[in-house]
Design an enzyme around this catalytic site. Structure first.
Site, PDB file in Angstrom:
ATOM      1  N   CYS A 407       0.790  -1.526   0.289  1.00 41.00           N
ATOM      2  CA  CYS A 407      -0.147   0.261   0.301  1.00 41.00           C
ATOM      3  C   CYS A 407       0.434   1.223  -0.278  1.00 41.00           C
ATOM      4  O   CYS A 407       2.174   0.760   0.197  1.00 41.00           O
ATOM      5  CB  CYS A 407      -1.172  -0.072   1.338  1.00 41.00           C
ATOM      6  N   HIS A 586      -4.225   7.102   7.422  1.00 37.34           N
ATOM      7  CA  HIS A 586      -3.884   7.059   8.127  1.00 37.34           C
ATOM      8  C   HIS A 586      -2.546   8.103   6.822  1.00 37.34           C
ATOM      9  O   HIS A 586      -2.911   7.822   5.882  1.00 37.34           O
ATOM     10  CB  HIS A 586      -2.247   5.782   7.819  1.00 37.34           C
TER      11      HIS A 586
END
Length: 668
Positions: A407, A586
């Site tokens: 990611c 995040h």
């Protein structure tokens, strides 16, 4: 707020070119964004205390040049070095940047005739850190015990010495000459009234996320030299004018696809008042012809600025209308407002015409046809009887030994998916790890990554089979990878081939002994402290929820406030909605510089929040530069796989219950 997805126009993707350019732009932005506060401080000091400022003060005005020529480049070099090689990289990045700073200042310390070395710091900071990283890798494991600190310190000092000298006698003077030529060229354009033509190049480059490099690497140094002689500069307005983007967004609000109109007012506020121009880039990437509107708007604004002798006294950073008012000289407000208004009106008119003033603007376009063709291709590839011979972009499941989950930052969604895939693939001896998309290891055979990161993953790991997924929980791609391994079938990015000749007779997993008993581990209270659990909250929208989640990490000392901006920027890339009512926001990989300690939060919103068309009830923010949080996220994955436990997260009323649900298990 749901933003348009730039991926709908597949013609933009090409062979990874856009992804490569965006990655470079994102990296350059990563050096600038953490230091925006310093740019604002310098801009305010300049606007207030120089001779043409609001409160002229010769003593305070002495701060302007040292901050411009020393402080800001050093901060950029420090940040760029840290992005490459952590703290050691940061230190040597600052050292090397000092060399190009001095090399660009022939009249130290008077600053006259010198060049602010923002561009030099963007080059030397990361380069110095990379060289040190190569050295550290070369000597890793070869240093006698007890000499580690000695070698670390002297290697940094000696390499730093060499690079700072290269900066003084080589890179600095060369860049000063280059900037001088650029300045002379820009001055010719200004004198000829042709500066608006720069918009033809600047606006497309902005949409490729090179806006910070253009503004702070090129125009800000040139403009700062103008300010020394004229007290203001039009060059500060070339890239930062918010009018062109505002006009584009207004056109989408009134005449764009119906599904986008409700989200556009929020984007307008973020862009025009917050100065985050990146918010409108997806609108252009979705419909590339719209770049003509921003070019026309920016060009018209610069024509008016040239005619009215407009200019700013410092960089408008970020490029919001508020920043514009703060750095406009006392006698320049009419010209500034006219410049922004002209850009807005022209951009709005052109964009509205390109959108045909709303006629036929439903939510179907040529992208639907592209998607249909792609889907048909997926189905054909998955048809039984396909070739069982591995070719380009395929791999035999029997040969898969290393699967990497990638990611953007490698700390949130990749951890969740890795936890699921380990359970699926470990019985077959397959190693599963997680990593940032730009750091995929060379031995990765299969890479699982989000749809929006496929080009970046392919560029980083061209040797691997890159399998995209859309959902973090139970995506069909996960089953496809497991089936390929289990049945020795060919795996490609989008489908499965027939079983190979060496396929096992049964598709059952290898026999295993009775499952061992498990017990709860002791939860690491440092990663998820009780104070980070918040229940029964409310939020206006997704952005508000992310800001609340980031505030939990900041108040707990895990990150500084800049990390919240990184969390919002991450959400613009791909959604962090996991499924089962849970999101894990995040920061971007660049935002890791704002992390102080590993920590998670748990925020419960019983009323639910619209999260890109899904409903989130639980938001778990993540801040981590290491692996301390993995156990809790693995426990979260297990909890979400259990429907009863998953629903309990939405209704739980005590902190102890939350901690129990998120406490990982271990074998007895």
């Amino acid at each position: 707020m749901t933003l348009p997805d730039a991926r709908v126009n597949k013609n933009l993707q090409g062979p990874g070119l856009r992804a490569q350019v965006q990655r470079i732009g994102g990296y350059l932005a990563g050096m600038i964004m953490p230091n925006i506060g310093a740019f604002i401080a310098w801009g305010l000091i300049t606007a207030l205390f120089i001779k043409t400022g609001w409160l002229p003060n010769a003593t305070f005005a002495q701060l302007v040049d040292p901050m411009l020529y020393y402080l800001l480049p050093l901060l950029i070099g420090y940040t760029g070095g840290r992005m490459v090689h952590a703290q050691r990289g940061a230190v040597i990045g600052a050292i090397a940047s000092a060399g190009v700073i001095i090399g660009g200042l022939p009249n130290v310390p008077e600053f006259t005739g010198g060049t602010p070395m923002f561009l030099g710091a963007m080059i030397m900071g990361p380069l110095a850190a990379f060289i040190l990283k190569l050295f550290d890798k070369a000597v890793d494991g070869k240093i006698p015990s007890g000499f580690e600190m000695l070698v670390d310190n002297f290697s940094l000092g000696i390499i730093g010495l060499l690079l700072v000298l290269v900066g003084v006698v080589g890179v600095g003077p060369i860049l000063a000459v280059i900037v001088g030529f650029l300045g002379a060229g820009v001055q010719i354009l200004v004198n000829a009234g042709l500066l608006p033509l720069a918009s033809i190049f600047v606006e497309p480059a902005k949409v490729l996320f090179l806006n910070n490099a253009i503004n702070h690497g090129i125009f800000t140094p040139l403009a700062a030299i103008d300010v020394q002689t004229a007290g203001k500069s039009i060059l500060f307005m070339v890239e930062s004018n918010p009018g062109a983007g505002l006009g584009l967004l207004l056109a989408f609000m009134f005449f764009g696809p119906k599904s986008l109109r409700p989200a556009t007012p929020g984007a307008i506020i973020i862009h025009f008042f917050g100065g985050i121009h990146e918010i409108y880039f997806p609108y252009v990437l979705m419909k590339p012809i719209m770049i003509l509107a921003t070019i026309a708007g920016s060009m018209s604004g610069l024509f008016v600025a040239t005619w009215l002798n407009a200019g700013l006294v410092a960089a408008a950073s970020p490029g919001s209308i508020i920043a514009y008012f703060l750095v406009t000289p006392p006698n320049g407000y009419v010209a500034m407002i006219a410049t922004v208004a002209t850009a807005t009106i022209v951009s709005f008119v052109v964009a509205s015409a390109l959108l045909k003033f709303g006629r036929g603007q439903d939510d179907t376009d040529s992208a639907v046809a592209d998607d249909t063709v792609t889907t048909m291709g997926h189905d054909l590839l998955a048809t039984p009887g396909a070739s069982a011979v591995a070719g380009p972009g395929t791999i035999n499941g029997a040969d898969i030994k290393r699967v990497v989950i990638a990611c953007d930052a490698g700390m949130g969604s990749s951890v969740m998916v890795a936890s699921q895939m380990k359970k699926r693939l470990s019985p077959y001896g397959v190693q599963v790890t997680h990593t940032p998309v730009d750091s995929i290891p060379a031995d990765a055979q299969v890479v699982l990554t989000q749809d929006g990161l496929v080009n970046r993953a392919t560029a980083t790991a061209p040797h691997a089979v890159v399998v995209p997924f859309a959902n973090y929980m139970g995506d069909p791609s996960f089953e496809r990878v497991e089936t390929a391994v289990k049945e020795h079938r060919l795996l490609s990015a989008t489908g499965l081939g027939a079983p190979t000749g060496d396929a096992p007779q049964t598709s059952a997993a290898p026999e295993a002994s009775a499952a061992p008993k498990k017990r709860k581990k002791t939860l690491d209270a440092g990663v998820l402290p009780r104070g980070n659990v918040r229940l029964g909250l409310q939020a206006r929208d997704k952005e508000d929820a992310i800001r609340q989640a980031g505030a939990v990490l900041v108040s707990g000392g895990a990150a500084d406030p800049g990390y919240i901006d990184g969390m919002l920027a991450r959400e613009l890339q791909t959604s962090t909605f996991l499924g089962a009512g849970v999101s894990i926001p995040h920061g971007t990989n660049e935002a890791r510089a704002h992390i102080k300690a590993a920590a998670l939060g748990f925020l419960q919103f019983p009323g639910g929040i619209d999260w890109d068309g899904q409903t989130a009830y639980v938001v778990i923010p993540i801040a981590s530069n290491s692996d301390e949080h993995i156990g809790i996220l693995s426990a979260l994955a297990s909890t979400l796989a259990d429907k009863t436990k998953s629903e309990k997260l939405r209704t739980v009323t005590s902190v102890d219950e939350v901690l129990d649900l998120l406490t990982p298990e271990e074998e007895e």
